[in-house]
Design a protein around this motif. Structure first.
Motif, short mmCIF file in Angstrom:
data_model
loop_
_atom_site.label_atom_id
_atom_site.label_comp_id
_atom_site.label_asym_id
_atom_site.label_seq_id
_atom_site.Cartn_x
_atom_site.Cartn_y
_atom_site.Cartn_z
N CYS A 56 0.86 -1.18 0.00
CA CYS A 56 0.00 0.00 0.00
C CYS A 56 0.90 1.24 0.00
CB CYS A 56 -0.91 0.03 1.22
SG CYS A 56 -1.83 1.58 1.36
N GLY B 9 -0.27 4.31 0.66
CA GLY B 9 -0.98 5.40 1.33
C GLY B 9 -0.17 6.13 2.39
N CYS B 10 0.76 5.43 3.03
CA CYS B 10 1.62 6.12 3.99
C CYS B 10 2.91 5.35 4.15
CB CYS B 10 0.90 6.30 5.34
SG CYS B 10 0.89 4.85 6.40
N GLY C 230 3.85 1.19 4.70
CA GLY C 230 4.11 0.18 3.68
C GLY C 230 3.42 -1.14 3.98
N CYS C 231 2.15 -1.07 4.34
CA CYS C 231 1.40 -2.29 4.66
C CYS C 231 1.42 -3.24 3.47
CB CYS C 231 -0.04 -1.96 5.01
SG CYS C 231 -0.18 -1.11 6.58
N ILE D 50 -5.05 -3.65 7.44
CA ILE D 50 -4.72 -2.41 6.76
C ILE D 50 -5.78 -1.37 7.14
CG2 ILE D 50 -3.47 -3.40 4.80
CD1 ILE D 50 -5.98 -3.14 3.10
N CYS D 51 -5.45 -0.10 6.95
CA CYS D 51 -6.43 0.92 7.30
C CYS D 51 -7.40 1.13 6.12
CB CYS D 51 -5.75 2.23 7.69
SG CYS D 51 -5.16 3.21 6.29
N GLY E 279 -6.07 3.47 3.27
CA GLY E 279 -5.11 2.78 2.42
C GLY E 279 -5.80 1.76 1.53
N LEU F 70 -1.22 1.63 12.84
CA LEU F 70 -0.49 1.50 11.57
C LEU F 70 -0.21 2.85 10.93
CD1 LEU F 70 -2.45 -1.42 9.80
CD2 LEU F 70 -0.28 -1.59 11.01
N ILE F 71 -1.19 3.72 10.94
CA ILE F 71 -1.16 4.91 10.10
C ILE F 71 0.00 5.84 10.49
CG2 ILE F 71 -2.48 6.90 9.30
CD1 ILE F 71 -5.03 5.27 10.03
S1 SF4 Z 1 -1.48 2.33 7.37
FE1 SF4 Z 1 -3.06 2.51 5.79
S2 SF4 Z 1 -2.27 4.02 4.34
FE2 SF4 Z 1 -0.55 3.37 5.61
S3 SF4 Z 1 0.41 1.76 4.40
FE3 SF4 Z 1 -1.03 0.78 5.83
S4 SF4 Z 1 -2.94 0.55 4.69
FE4 SF4 Z 1 -1.66 2.02 3.58
#
Ligand code: SF4
Ligand code: SF4
Ligand code: FES
Lengths: 527, 155
Positions: free
Chosen positions: A228, A230-231, A234-235, A262-263, A266, A360-361
């Motif tokens: 991912c 999104g941030c 790196g999920c 995962i969020c 993302g 995670l974020i």
């Molecule tokens: S926390 Fe959310 S945005 Fe960030 S890498 Fe994981 S899934 Fe993606």
């Protein structure tokens, strides 16, 4: 360490683990040792409610649930004899007694554990004639999730998830016995930053995401491992791909990064890949301000000519690169090489930041912000300050993150330069100030590695092909270097060779070979 | 609906009896329901605050036990036991008779709000089957005429 024997194979396992946990630790659960289970989940507390995981343990008269029975040294376990199979059949029969059997219209069909286990461990007929319990269909649980009461087997995974992972606790079991039902508090929706994970862990079709349901049958999807973007976390995800299109992200387990979650933001970011605002071809700005679509060769020639002009007038040191934290390490390494060949130190990177949490974020909203730092790209502010002071005359801009951090002032700064080249994947106002625009590939369309916030280097592979001509930033810069006749930029673009050079020259990447990065990445804590 | 000071101190007295606060939740729900007639969502929130748990956990308990009401019902709770011993002694027919007498089905409240009729599982009075509970009182060894008369006497 206790030694256990499961179906004749022995394992040395950690003290204090239950049988399922120990087998999961070994990586053999459902991967050699098949103990079907519904309520147990590796990242949630133990519930012991579904009773499907029963196994026979020598010396214990009754079958025991593997999810909640601690291992003991010398334990001998049988998971597939007649007694165990009979018990599973019985549990499956009870779980299915009120099931609506609506697989043909259920979006979970194809990845439903009730289907799978009924097929593998169930009996193909029902012995009941009583009417099945009717429940509510299509219950709107909140902004992301739809609930089907009739399909729910009350494993409580969703309840435990909301309590234990985001800590929001929106879901609960209301009532008792065969009236039991999953509910939210009256008037309070299921709404948290991680809500859509409940659809992944629901073993049946009771919880589905509004975003994905009824888009495509899952058996048409190919799961491509990816990251991912999104941030900076790196999920690890699987990209669900069909017809050269990404339909969804689902978590890919990596205990060192995202576990099994995962969020939501993302998860939904897959939509950026095939979005309407992609830059769908290379462009050269005409004197009258219009953008002329051109081939990559024409775009490169135009860019090289403009750069040569700047180099002649102001020297190669006046050429800079504003890097993108979405580019791969290999792309960024080429950028660094290009600057070295030019003898320029004008480098910087802008990273958009935002909300973060303890789960995670991450605050940095790009997958490779850390990679940029490790490859020597400092804050964009300093670079842009030098540009405003006249030390930079030509800037190659990768991506448009700087727009988010610098605001419209960036456009002013860029307008003051002699040459602006843009290599980007999505449309932005930057196009208007660039003389040449290169269409780039997004992470889901290329090979490479990304460095997450903790320094873990993770690999990506192309999941889809863009429907227009687009190239990795690294390739564009490589070909630009060649067009300029810079030393070291000869021969065809060869990502593998770039990866090798990166591993050899930058200590932070020593020993990392693109082709052999394991699925869970390579940890590199030190800078 | 807010919890009155009197009920609040009664709840505190219950809490004092248990090693863990949560142990007094059932007692608290009985106290609150006696005052309000049912447990409204806002009441559940107020209780959750006292017990330092999630409001939804209060609702779990409220919906688990059928003595607790998660919606307002009639002034009198009439519950006929329809478990096996009572059924063998005619409890199901009794429910049917009462349904006809009141003009509502089990699970419903009379339009005047006087009586909510319902079933209940074993109330532990099998030896005196069939039986019904009206609010906190047991009525045992019932026959249809007697039961109707008892219902008619309810205000
Ligand atoms: S926390 Fe959310 S945005 Fe960030 S890498 Fe994981 S899934 Fe993606
Ligand atoms: S909705 Fe799904 S996850 Fe939740 S209890 Fe039911 S079956 Fe389990
Ligand atoms: S997995 Fe063991 S009881 Fe559900």
């Amino acid at each position: 360490m206790p030694k256990i024997t499961v179906d004749g194979a022995s394992y040395e396992v950690a003290e204090g683990r239950t049988i399922l946990q120990a087998l999961d630790d070994q990586g053999v659960l459902m991967n050699g040792v098949d103990i079907p289970h519904y309520c147990w989940h590796p990242k949630l507390s133990i519930d012991g409610s579904c009773r499907l995981c029963q196994v026979e343990i020598e010396g214990i008269p009754k079958l025991q649930i593997a999810c909640n029975t601690p291992v003991r040294d010398g334990m001998v376990i049988h998971t597939r004899n007649e007694r165990v199979e009979k018990a599973r059949e019985g549990v499956m029969e009870l779980l299915l007694i009120n099931h609506p059997l609506d697989c043909p219209i259920c979006d979970k069909a194809g990845e439903c554990k009730l289907q799978d286990y009924a097929f593998e461990y169930g009996v193909p007929h029902a012995r009941t004639r009583e009417p099945r319990r009717a429940g509510k269909k299509r219950v709107d649980l909140g902004p992301t999730i739809v609930f089907d009461q009739e399909r729910c087997i009350l494993c409580r995974r969703c309840v435990r998830f909301c309590r234990e992972v985001p800590g929001t606790g929106e879901l609960s079991v209301f009532s008792r016995g065969d009236q039991s039902v999953i509910e939210t508090f009256p008037g309070e929706p299921l709404d948290n930053d991680y809500s859509m994970n409940v659809a992944d862990i629901c073993p049946v079709g009771a919880l589905t995401t509004k975003d994905f349901r009824f888009k495509i049958r899952v058996w048409f999807l190919e799961d491509v491992p990816g990251i991912c973007t999104g941030c900076a976390k790196g999920c690890n995800v699987h990209l669900g791909v069909a017809n050269n299109r990404v339909y969804r992200y689902v978590p890919r387990r990596n205990d060192a990064v995202n576990g099994t979650w995962i969020c939501d933001e993302g998860r939904l970011s897959y939509a950026r890949i095939g979005a309407d605002d992609r830059i769908a071809g290379h462009e050269v700005r005409q004197p009258d301000g219009r953008a002329l679509p051109v081939s990559i060769d024409v775009a490169l020639e135009e860019a090289a000519e403009r750069l040569r002009g700047v180099i002649d007038r102001k020297g190669a040191g006046a050429v800079g690169i504003l890097a993108s934290p979405h580019a791969t390490n290999e792309d960024l390494f080429v950028a660094r090489r290009l600057l070295e060949a030019l003898g320029s130190s004008q480098a910087g990177v802008a990273v958009r930041t935002g909300r973060s949490d303890a789960l995670l974020i991450q605050p940095e909203k790009a997958a490779n912000a850390e990679g940029c730092r490790r490859l020597g790209f400092g804050p964009a502010e300093a670079l842009l300050e030098r540009a405003r002071g006249g030390a930079v005359a030509a800037l190659l801009v990768l991506g448009h993150d700087a727009l988010a951090t610098q605001g419209p002032e960036l456009l002013e700064t860029l307008r003051g330069l002699d040459v602006v080249l843009l290599a980007d994947s999505h449309r932005s106002e930057l196009e208007r100030v660039a003389q040449v625009v290169f269409a780039t590939r997004v992470v889901a369309e290329k090979h490479g590695t990304l460095t997450n916030h903790a320094g873990r280097v993770q690999r990506v592979v192309p999941a889809v092909e863009p429907s227009f001509d687009a190239h990795a930033e690294g390739e564009i810069m490589w070909r630009l270097g060649r067009a300029l006749g810079l030393p070291g930029f000869d021969g065809a673009w060869d990502l593998q060779a770039v990866s090798k050079a990166l591993a050899e020259t930058v200590p932070a990447f020593a020993g990392i070979d693109l082709a052999s990065v394991p699925p869970d990445g390579v940890p590199r804590a030190d800078r | 609906m807010v919890i009155s000071d009197a009920v609040r101190s009664a709840i505190d007295a219950e809490i004092a009896k248990y090693p863990e606060k949560r142990g007094a939740l059932l007692a608290a729900l009985h106290l609150v329901q006696r005052e309000h007639g049912w447990i409204a969502p806002e009441t559940a929130k107020a209780i959750a605050e006292i017990f330092e748990i999630r409001a939804i956990e209060v609702m779990e308990v409220v919906t688990f036990y059928n003595m607790f009401l998660d919606r307002p019902q009639g002034r009198h709770q009439v519950r006929v036991c329809t478990n096996l011993p009572c059924s063998l002694r005619g409890a199901r027919e009794l429910v049917h008779t009462l349904e006809q007498h009141l003009g509502v089905e089990a699970g419903e409240t009379t339009p005047d709000g006087r009586i909510h009729l319902g079933h209940e599982e074993c109330l532990g009075a099998c030896a005196w089957a069939p039986m019904m509970r009206i609010d906190d009182t047991y009525y045992e060894n019932l026959d249809a005429e007697q039961a109707k008369k008892i219902l008619d006497s309810l205000k």
